[in-house]
Structure formats: C-alpha cells, structure tokens
Design a protein around this motif. Structure first.
Motif, mmCIF file in Angstrom:
data_model
loop_
_atom_site.group_PDB
_atom_site.id
_atom_site.type_symbol
_atom_site.label_atom_id
_atom_site.label_comp_id
_atom_site.label_asym_id
_atom_site.label_seq_id
_atom_site.Cartn_x
_atom_site.Cartn_y
_atom_site.Cartn_z
ATOM 1 N N UNK A 269 0.843 -1.202 0.000
ATOM 2 C CA UNK A 269 0.000 0.000 0.000
ATOM 3 C C UNK A 269 0.876 1.249 0.000
ATOM 4 N N UNK A 270 1.891 1.283 0.836
ATOM 5 C CA UNK A 270 2.761 2.455 0.887
ATOM 6 C C UNK A 270 3.523 2.671 -0.422
ATOM 7 N N UNK A 271 3.945 1.595 -1.051
ATOM 8 C CA UNK A 271 4.644 1.716 -2.334
ATOM 9 C C UNK A 271 3.715 2.292 -3.399
ATOM 10 N N UNK A 272 2.476 1.805 -3.446
ATOM 11 C CA UNK A 272 1.506 2.318 -4.428
ATOM 12 C C UNK A 272 1.226 3.793 -4.177
ATOM 13 N N UNK A 273 1.047 4.169 -2.917
ATOM 14 C CA UNK A 273 0.807 5.578 -2.588
ATOM 15 C C UNK A 273 2.006 6.432 -2.992
ATOM 16 N N UNK A 274 3.204 5.958 -2.727
ATOM 17 C CA UNK A 274 4.402 6.708 -3.106
ATOM 18 C C UNK A 274 4.490 6.865 -4.626
ATOM 19 N N UNK A 275 4.165 5.820 -5.367
ATOM 20 C CA UNK A 275 4.203 5.904 -6.832
ATOM 21 C C UNK A 275 3.161 6.883 -7.364
#
Length: 44
Positions: free
Chosen positions: A30-36
């Motif tokens: 989830x954090x990776x998707x938000x960062x992207x």
C-alpha cells in the motif's frame, strides 16, 4: 528416533509470525503504491 505424528506440533508461534509477515507485506505494498501515485502527480 521418535515417530512423526502429523498434527501434534504446536504451531501457534509460526502462525503468528506468518500473520505478521503478511500484514507487513500488505502495508508495504500500500505504501509503495501511494508513493508511486504521489511521484506521478508531482512530476506531472
């Protein structure tokens, strides 16, 4: 040598460890998707 009997071992610790690993992995995704998404919006 002791005979192996399927299903007699206490696996509570392993189950808790696996549950924690899955929870950590889900939050990391989830954090990776938000960062992207954030990087895509800022760069646009």
């Amino acid at each position: 040598m002791a005979d192996h009997k399927h299903g007699e071992m206490d696996i509570e610790t392993q189950e808790k460890t696996f549950e924690g690993f899955i929870r950590f992995t889900a939050w990391a995704c989830v954090l990776i998707v938000v960062a992207l998404i954030f990087m895509a919006l800022v760069n646009a």
